[in-house]
Design a protein around this motif. Structure first.
Motif, PDB file in Angstrom:
ATOM      1  N   CYS A  52       0.757  -1.176  -0.105  1.00 42.96           N
ATOM      2  CA  CYS A  52      -0.029  -0.084   0.131  1.00 42.96           C
ATOM      3  C   CYS A  52       0.926   1.142  -0.033  1.00 42.96           C
ATOM      4  O   CYS A  52       1.716   1.427   1.222  1.00 42.96           O
ATOM      5  CB  CYS A  52      -0.665  -0.018   1.304  1.00 42.96           C
ATOM      6  N   ASN A  53       0.994   1.993  -1.142  1.00 48.52           N
ATOM      7  CA  ASN A  53       1.978   2.931  -1.213  1.00 48.52           C
ATOM      8  C   ASN A  53       1.071   4.007  -2.213  1.00 48.52           C
ATOM      9  O   ASN A  53       0.196   4.065  -2.780  1.00 48.52           O
ATOM     10  CB  ASN A  53       3.081   2.550  -1.764  1.00 48.52           C
ATOM     11  N   LEU A  54       1.904   5.173  -2.403  1.00 50.29           N
ATOM     12  CA  LEU A  54       1.286   6.306  -2.931  1.00 50.29           C
ATOM     13  C   LEU A  54       1.772   6.211  -4.481  1.00 50.29           C
ATOM     14  O   LEU A  54       1.369   7.078  -5.359  1.00 50.29           O
ATOM     15  CB  LEU A  54       1.984   7.645  -2.658  1.00 50.29           C
ATOM     16  N   THR A  55       2.648   5.337  -5.050  1.00 49.91           N
ATOM     17  CA  THR A  55       3.249   5.254  -6.224  1.00 49.91           C
ATOM     18  C   THR A  55       2.444   4.320  -7.228  1.00 49.91           C
ATOM     19  O   THR A  55       2.750   4.306  -8.389  1.00 49.91           O
ATOM     20  CB  THR A  55       4.713   4.952  -6.228  1.00 49.91           C
ATOM     21  N   GLY A  56       1.953   3.275  -6.489  1.00 50.20           N
ATOM     22  CA  GLY A  56       1.333   2.195  -7.370  1.00 50.20           C
ATOM     23  C   GLY A  56       2.101   1.280  -7.564  1.00 50.20           C
ATOM     24  O   GLY A  56       1.662   0.214  -8.387  1.00 50.20           O
ATOM     25  N   ALA A  57       3.436   1.101  -6.997  1.00 49.92           N
ATOM     26  CA  ALA A  57       4.241   0.133  -7.026  1.00 49.92           C
ATOM     27  C   ALA A  57       3.778  -1.204  -6.612  1.00 49.92           C
ATOM     28  O   ALA A  57       3.016  -1.237  -5.520  1.00 49.92           O
ATOM     29  CB  ALA A  57       5.393   0.189  -6.329  1.00 49.92           C
ATOM     30  N   ARG A  62       0.271  -7.538  -6.898  1.00 53.18           N
ATOM     31  CA  ARG A  62      -0.842  -6.458  -6.199  1.00 53.18           C
ATOM     32  C   ARG A  62      -0.352  -5.100  -5.787  1.00 53.18           C
ATOM     33  O   ARG A  62       0.818  -4.895  -5.408  1.00 53.18           O
ATOM     34  CB  ARG A  62      -1.331  -7.428  -4.785  1.00 53.18           C
ATOM     35  N   THR A  63      -1.392  -4.365  -5.708  1.00 49.51           N
ATOM     36  CA  THR A  63      -0.980  -3.033  -5.208  1.00 49.51           C
ATOM     37  C   THR A  63      -2.304  -2.443  -4.637  1.00 49.51           C
ATOM     38  O   THR A  63      -3.307  -2.858  -4.869  1.00 49.51           O
ATOM     39  CB  THR A  63      -0.297  -2.206  -6.274  1.00 49.51           C
ATOM     40  N   SER A  64      -2.140  -1.441  -3.590  1.00 49.98           N
ATOM     41  CA  SER A  64      -3.368  -0.745  -2.951  1.00 49.98           C
ATOM     42  C   SER A  64      -2.838   0.717  -2.808  1.00 49.98           C
ATOM     43  O   SER A  64      -1.737   0.875  -2.561  1.00 49.98           O
ATOM     44  CB  SER A  64      -4.048  -1.330  -1.792  1.00 49.98           C
ATOM     45  N   TYR A  65      -3.649   1.439  -2.763  1.00 51.51           N
ATOM     46  CA  TYR A  65      -3.414   3.070  -2.980  1.00 51.51           C
ATOM     47  C   TYR A  65      -3.584   3.590  -1.296  1.00 51.51           C
ATOM     48  O   TYR A  65      -4.732   3.596  -0.684  1.00 51.51           O
ATOM     49  CB  TYR A  65      -4.210   3.771  -3.888  1.00 51.51           C
ATOM     50  N   ALA A  66      -2.529   4.232  -0.835  1.00 50.51           N
ATOM     51  CA  ALA A  66      -2.438   5.017   0.305  1.00 50.51           C
ATOM     52  C   ALA A  66      -3.620   6.052   0.270  1.00 50.51           C
ATOM     53  O   ALA A  66      -4.138   6.532   1.342  1.00 50.51           O
ATOM     54  CB  ALA A  66      -1.032   5.348   0.873  1.00 50.51           C
ATOM     55  N   GLY A  67      -3.615   6.669  -0.952  1.00 46.62           N
ATOM     56  CA  GLY A  67      -4.629   7.963  -0.950  1.00 46.62           C
ATOM     57  C   GLY A  67      -5.786   7.303  -0.990  1.00 46.62           C
ATOM     58  O   GLY A  67      -6.841   8.412  -0.710  1.00 46.62           O
ATOM     59  N   ALA A 118      -7.019   5.047   1.338  1.00 47.70           N
ATOM     60  CA  ALA A 118      -6.969   4.181   2.774  1.00 47.70           C
ATOM     61  C   ALA A 118      -6.620   2.777   2.700  1.00 47.70           C
ATOM     62  O   ALA A 118      -6.963   2.154   3.262  1.00 47.70           O
ATOM     63  CB  ALA A 118      -8.446   4.450   3.372  1.00 47.70           C
ATOM     64  N   CYS A 119      -5.705   2.532   1.758  1.00 51.21           N
ATOM     65  CA  CYS A 119      -5.433   1.249   1.381  1.00 51.21           C
ATOM     66  C   CYS A 119      -6.262   0.096   1.152  1.00 51.21           C
ATOM     67  O   CYS A 119      -6.195  -1.188   1.463  1.00 51.21           O
ATOM     68  CB  CYS A 119      -4.523   0.859   2.553  1.00 51.21           C
ATOM     69  N   GLU A 120      -7.522   0.610   0.770  1.00 48.97           N
ATOM     70  CA  GLU A 120      -8.708  -0.319   0.690  1.00 48.97           C
ATOM     71  C   GLU A 120      -9.020  -0.498  -0.801  1.00 48.97           C
ATOM     72  O   GLU A 120      -9.787  -1.801  -1.059  1.00 48.97           O
ATOM     73  CB  GLU A 120     -10.024   0.324   1.329  1.00 48.97           C
ATOM     74  N   ASP A 121      -8.402   0.120  -1.542  1.00 52.05           N
ATOM     75  CA  ASP A 121      -8.626   0.000  -3.141  1.00 52.05           C
ATOM     76  C   ASP A 121      -7.626  -0.979  -3.892  1.00 52.05           C
ATOM     77  O   ASP A 121      -6.630  -0.639  -3.996  1.00 52.05           O
ATOM     78  CB  ASP A 121      -8.808   1.461  -3.933  1.00 52.05           C
ATOM     79  N   LEU A 122      -7.868  -2.212  -4.020  1.00 50.35           N
ATOM     80  CA  LEU A 122      -7.058  -3.180  -4.433  1.00 50.35           C
ATOM     81  C   LEU A 122      -6.932  -3.312  -5.929  1.00 50.35           C
ATOM     82  O   LEU A 122      -7.861  -3.272  -6.736  1.00 50.35           O
ATOM     83  CB  LEU A 122      -7.231  -4.553  -3.622  1.00 50.35           C
ATOM     84  N   THR A 123      -5.700  -3.596  -6.476  1.00 50.77           N
ATOM     85  CA  THR A 123      -5.622  -4.001  -7.832  1.00 50.77           C
ATOM     86  C   THR A 123      -4.568  -5.214  -7.858  1.00 50.77           C
ATOM     87  O   THR A 123      -3.759  -5.250  -7.319  1.00 50.77           O
ATOM     88  CB  THR A 123      -4.962  -2.995  -8.831  1.00 50.77           C
ATOM     89  N   ILE A 124      -5.015  -6.345  -8.333  1.00 51.13           N
ATOM     90  CA  ILE A 124      -4.547  -7.691  -8.155  1.00 51.13           C
ATOM     91  C   ILE A 124      -4.560  -8.053  -9.679  1.00 51.13           C
ATOM     92  O   ILE A 124      -5.536  -8.160 -10.523  1.00 51.13           O
ATOM     93  CB  ILE A 124      -4.895  -8.555  -7.540  1.00 51.13           C
ATOM     94  N   SER A 125      -3.311  -8.730 -10.332  1.00 54.53           N
ATOM     95  CA  SER A 125      -3.486  -9.526 -11.508  1.00 54.53           C
ATOM     96  C   SER A 125      -2.655 -10.859 -11.373  1.00 54.53           C
ATOM     97  O   SER A 125      -1.826 -10.922 -10.424  1.00 54.53           O
ATOM     98  CB  SER A 125      -2.692  -8.585 -12.657  1.00 54.53           C
ATOM     99  N   TRP A 126      -2.973 -11.935 -12.249  1.00 55.11           N
ATOM    100  CA  TRP A 126      -2.509 -13.173 -12.083  1.00 55.11           C
ATOM    101  C   TRP A 126      -1.801 -13.468 -13.391  1.00 55.11           C
ATOM    102  O   TRP A 126      -2.316 -13.070 -14.604  1.00 55.11           O
ATOM    103  CB  TRP A 126      -3.582 -14.174 -12.030  1.00 55.11           C
ATOM    104  N   TRP A 127      -0.492 -13.909 -13.568  1.00 61.92           N
ATOM    105  CA  TRP A 127       0.354 -14.106 -14.619  1.00 61.92           C
ATOM    106  C   TRP A 127       0.887 -15.459 -14.876  1.00 61.92           C
ATOM    107  O   TRP A 127       1.058 -16.245 -13.578  1.00 61.92           O
ATOM    108  CB  TRP A 127       1.639 -13.171 -14.518  1.00 61.92           C
ATOM    109  N   ASP A 128       0.665 -16.071 -16.000  1.00 63.81           N
ATOM    110  CA  ASP A 128       1.464 -17.441 -15.955  1.00 63.81           C
ATOM    111  C   ASP A 128       2.864 -17.331 -16.231  1.00 63.81           C
ATOM    112  O   ASP A 128       3.688 -16.195 -16.112  1.00 63.81           O
ATOM    113  CB  ASP A 128       0.971 -18.024 -17.407  1.00 63.81           C
ATOM    114  N   ALA A 129       3.428 -18.687 -16.230  1.00 64.09           N
ATOM    115  CA  ALA A 129       5.138 -18.594 -16.392  1.00 64.09           C
ATOM    116  C   ALA A 129       5.680 -17.963 -17.536  1.00 64.09           C
ATOM    117  O   ALA A 129       6.932 -17.642 -17.366  1.00 64.09           O
ATOM    118  CB  ALA A 129       5.274 -20.342 -16.175  1.00 64.09           C
TER     119      ALA A 129
END
Length: 198
Positions: free
Chosen positions: A105-110, A129-134, A136-147
């Motif tokens: 959870c950070n401000l950069t989206g890393a 995964r990332t969530s945004y401090a701006g 409240a760390c509640e908005d989650l972005t998640i992605s799944w990747w194959d090998a």
């Protein structure tokens, strides 16, 4: 199963394991999971009421989209759990998480990245995964990747809006190729299975 680093999960929370019951004829129909079913229509003269809506699923694994089930299949197995069948890591699978400065959870989206390895050391799949401090760390972005580095599915939004019976759910997941949607538990595949499966 050996875990190389602690997995970073957002808003991990359990919910009670409730059973499913059917509504009475002509009254409240539907199935009760974690959410109530819709209200059925009134009984007509000599007839039954209309069927109610459907409540939450009684099986937390029932809403896993096919693209994710296929992605994790080589390194997971099914194990019985308190709330029904669980997808668990096979014995010998290792997991490593890389976390950016400031955490997931950070401000950069890393993003943080969790990589799941087969017994022979080859990559099975990865999750970012990332969530945004701006937010409240509640908005989650998640992605799944194959090998091979291809995105298989992604989700973005607030966890738990789509409720599973025993776990907090991810935001709605969309398969990249098929467009199929679904949800999984935030901590899926599960690392707290009662026993290692073969």
């Amino acid at each position: 199963m050996r875990i190389w680093a602690s997995l970073t999960f957002v808003l991990l929370a359990g919910a009670s394991c409730g059973g499913s019951t059917l509504g009475g004829a002509g009254g409240s129909g539907g199935v009760a999971g974690t959410s109530a079913g819709g209200t059925g229509g009134g009984a007509g003269a000599g007839g039954a009421g209309a069927a109610g809506g459907t409540g939450g699923s009684g099986n937390d694994e029932a809403r896993v989209p096919r693209c994710l089930a296929d992605l994790v299949a080589p390194c997971t197995c099914k194990s019985p759990g308190e709330c029904g069948p669980q997808t668990c890591f096979k014995h010998g699978i290792t997991v490593s998480t890389t976390t950016p400065d400031g955490g997931a959870c950070n401000l950069t989206g890393a993003e943080d990245e969790t990589r799941v390895f087969n017994m022979d050391g080859s990559l099975c799949y990865s999750v970012r995964r990332t969530s945004y401090a701006g937010r409240a760390c509640e908005d989650l972005t998640i992605s799944w990747w194959d090998a091979a580095g291809h995105e298989v599915a992604s989700a973005s939004g607030y966890p738990g809006l789509s409720t599973l019976r025993c776990y907090t759910a991810t935001p709605t997941i969309t398969c990249t190729s098929s467009g199929e949607t679904g949800v999984v538990a935030i901590n899926w595949p599960h690392t707290d299975c009662p026993t290692d499966c073969p």
